[in-house]
Design a protein around this motif. Structure first.
Motif, mmCIF file in Angstrom:
data_model
loop_
_atom_site.group_PDB
_atom_site.id
_atom_site.type_symbol
_atom_site.label_atom_id
_atom_site.label_comp_id
_atom_site.label_asym_id
_atom_site.label_seq_id
_atom_site.Cartn_x
_atom_site.Cartn_y
_atom_site.Cartn_z
ATOM 1 N N HIS A 95 0.812 -1.213 0.000
ATOM 2 C CA HIS A 95 0.000 0.000 0.000
ATOM 3 C C HIS A 95 0.846 1.263 0.000
ATOM 4 N N ALA A 96 2.063 1.151 0.504
ATOM 5 C CA ALA A 96 2.956 2.314 0.524
ATOM 6 C C ALA A 96 3.455 2.660 -0.875
ATOM 7 N N ILE A 97 3.476 1.658 -1.773
ATOM 8 C CA ILE A 97 3.995 1.934 -3.123
ATOM 9 C C ILE A 97 2.919 1.852 -4.201
ATOM 10 N N LYS A 98 1.677 1.805 -3.764
ATOM 11 C CA LYS A 98 0.581 1.650 -4.710
ATOM 12 C C LYS A 98 0.047 3.025 -5.131
ATOM 13 N N ASN A 103 4.420 6.258 -0.039
ATOM 14 C CA ASN A 103 4.498 6.587 1.376
ATOM 15 C C ASN A 103 5.881 6.181 1.901
ATOM 16 N N GLU A 104 6.826 7.121 1.792
ATOM 17 C CA GLU A 104 8.215 6.838 2.168
ATOM 18 C C GLU A 104 8.342 6.496 3.648
ATOM 19 N N LYS A 105 7.443 7.063 4.443
ATOM 20 C CA LYS A 105 7.489 6.843 5.884
ATOM 21 C C LYS A 105 7.341 5.343 6.225
ATOM 22 N N VAL A 106 6.413 4.686 5.531
ATOM 23 C CA VAL A 106 6.167 3.258 5.781
ATOM 24 C C VAL A 106 7.360 2.413 5.326
ATOM 25 N N LEU A 107 7.899 2.733 4.153
ATOM 26 C CA LEU A 107 9.074 2.005 3.649
ATOM 27 C C LEU A 107 10.215 2.133 4.653
ATOM 28 N N THR A 108 10.428 3.352 5.126
ATOM 29 C CA THR A 108 11.509 3.632 6.074
ATOM 30 C C THR A 108 11.317 2.849 7.368
ATOM 31 N N GLU A 135 11.517 -5.820 -4.400
ATOM 32 C CA GLU A 135 12.613 -4.910 -4.748
ATOM 33 C C GLU A 135 12.313 -4.165 -6.052
ATOM 34 N N ASP A 136 11.803 -4.888 -7.064
ATOM 35 C CA ASP A 136 11.443 -4.240 -8.339
ATOM 36 C C ASP A 136 10.394 -3.156 -8.124
ATOM 37 N N LYS A 137 9.410 -3.474 -7.299
ATOM 38 C CA LYS A 137 8.327 -2.526 -7.038
ATOM 39 C C LYS A 137 8.877 -1.267 -6.366
ATOM 40 N N ILE A 138 9.758 -1.474 -5.385
ATOM 41 C CA ILE A 138 10.296 -0.335 -4.646
ATOM 42 C C ILE A 138 11.226 0.503 -5.529
ATOM 43 N N THR A 139 12.050 -0.158 -6.336
ATOM 44 C CA THR A 139 12.953 0.622 -7.198
ATOM 45 C C THR A 139 12.162 1.380 -8.265
ATOM 46 N N GLY A 140 11.018 0.829 -8.641
ATOM 47 C CA GLY A 140 10.180 1.524 -9.616
ATOM 48 C C GLY A 140 9.557 2.801 -9.082
ATOM 49 N N GLU A 141 9.457 2.895 -7.749
ATOM 50 C CA GLU A 141 8.743 4.028 -7.145
ATOM 51 C C GLU A 141 9.643 4.996 -6.386
ATOM 52 N N THR A 142 10.935 4.691 -6.297
ATOM 53 C CA THR A 142 11.835 5.559 -5.529
ATOM 54 C C THR A 142 13.035 5.904 -6.398
#
Length: 318
Positions: A95-98, A103-108, A135-142
């Motif tokens: 949900h943080a990357i959707k 939502n960088e706070k949640v990832l952090t 990892e792919d999802k996170i790199t796609g959004e950050t």
């Protein structure tokens, strides 16, 4: 060994709990009190047994019923309690990357505080649940150094805690000093590599040594030398290396301090730490903020939502 406030309930009878929950939600109106008492006093493994008994007895999905019968923050809290730990984290990350904005706070919060073994589990569960690579999802959004630090944490390859080599401690402390305070601009990569891969006990010694060499706490340097999401992530990692319970005590405090409450964070931390270290978090909260977590929740929330959170909190430390 855990320092959670929620432990296995005994004597436990999954069928009896399932029947009580069905009765509480059947017909007109819902008996919220019964729902919250049962779900906050059973541990997650027991809640899963209740859900399975519920389906066996009534051919109904317990989580679907909870969503239908409850509303608002109380509903969110009860549904969160029903998610197994790794699914809970995977869901929060999803949900943080959707959608629009991340939502960088949640990832952090999640990636800075979970152990390497937990991160491996989360990645596995994410793949099973969402058929996607986390990892792919996170790199796609950050992007940038923030992204790189997240990727390092996602590798879950922190050195194991076996003895500390003092010469390497000295070396790392010097490298950090040269990469930050002594340099025009900052060599973020050095911070990312050292903070993301060295063992916990090694880094605690590095922080002490850094203070001796530079006259600054490592947090002060990160604060001055970096900014934005990277700064928040590096600070979270440093705080978790010093003390995970202290980090979560601070997270909870700021979720309730001032006007309005960050309920998502409050629910996420209370649920995810309730079986791990919430007793230690309570102790740190009392020590660092001169008030008890219990009292702050009491003042900041209301209704069944408050009742359930206070039961999860498990007592006052005044």
């Amino acid at each position: 060994y855990t320092r959670g406030t929620v432990t296995a309930f005994s004597p436990f009878d999954a069928r009896a709990d399932a029947e009580a929950l069905r009765k509480a939600m059947k017909g007109m109106g819902t008996d919220e009190e019964t729902v919250l008492k049962i779900l906050t006093s059973r541990n997650n493994a027991q809640r899963q047994e209740i859900a399975s008994a519920f389906k066996t007895l009534f051919g109904r999905d317990l989580v679907d019923d909870l969503k239908k019968e409850l509303t608002g923050k109380f509903e969110t809290l009860m549904v969160s309690l029903m998610r197994p730990a790794y699914i809970f984290d995977a869901h929060a990350l999803k949900h943080a990357i959707k959608g629009a904005g991340t939502n960088e706070k949640v990832l952090t919060e999640i990636l800075a505080s979970r152990t390497p073994a937990e991160v491996q589990q989360i990645k596995q569960v994410y793949l099973q649940e969402y058929e996607a690579n986390l990892e792919d999802k996170i790199t796609g959004e950050t992007s940038g150094h923030f992204q790189r630090m997240l990727v390092v944490l996602l590798q879950a390859n922190r050195d194991p805690d076996v003895g500390v080599d003092e010469s390497l401690v000295e070396q790392d402390a010097q490298v950090l000093f040269r990469a930050g305070e002594l340099k025009w601009g900052t060599d973020e990569e050095k911070f990312i590599t050292i903070l993301g891969t060295r063992s916990i006990s090694h880094l605690r010694r590095v922080f002490d040594k850094y203070m001796t060499i530079s006259g600054f706490q490592i947090e002060e340097t990160i604060d001055r030398e970096t900014s934005g999401d990277l700064e928040k992530l590096l600070l979270a990692v440093v705080k978790c290396i010093r003390s995970v319970p202290a980090y979560f005590a601070e997270t909870l405090y700021y979720s309730m301090k001032g006007a309005g409450t960050d309920d998502d964070t409050l629910i996420r931390v209370m649920v995810s730490r309730s079986e791990i270290d919430l007793l230690d978090i309570r102790r740190e909260f009392r020590k660092n903020f001169a008030k008890s977590l219990y009292q702050m929740i009491q003042k900041d929330t209301s209704g069944d939502y408050r009742k359930a959170l206070l039961l999860l909190c498990g007592g006052d430390d005044e």
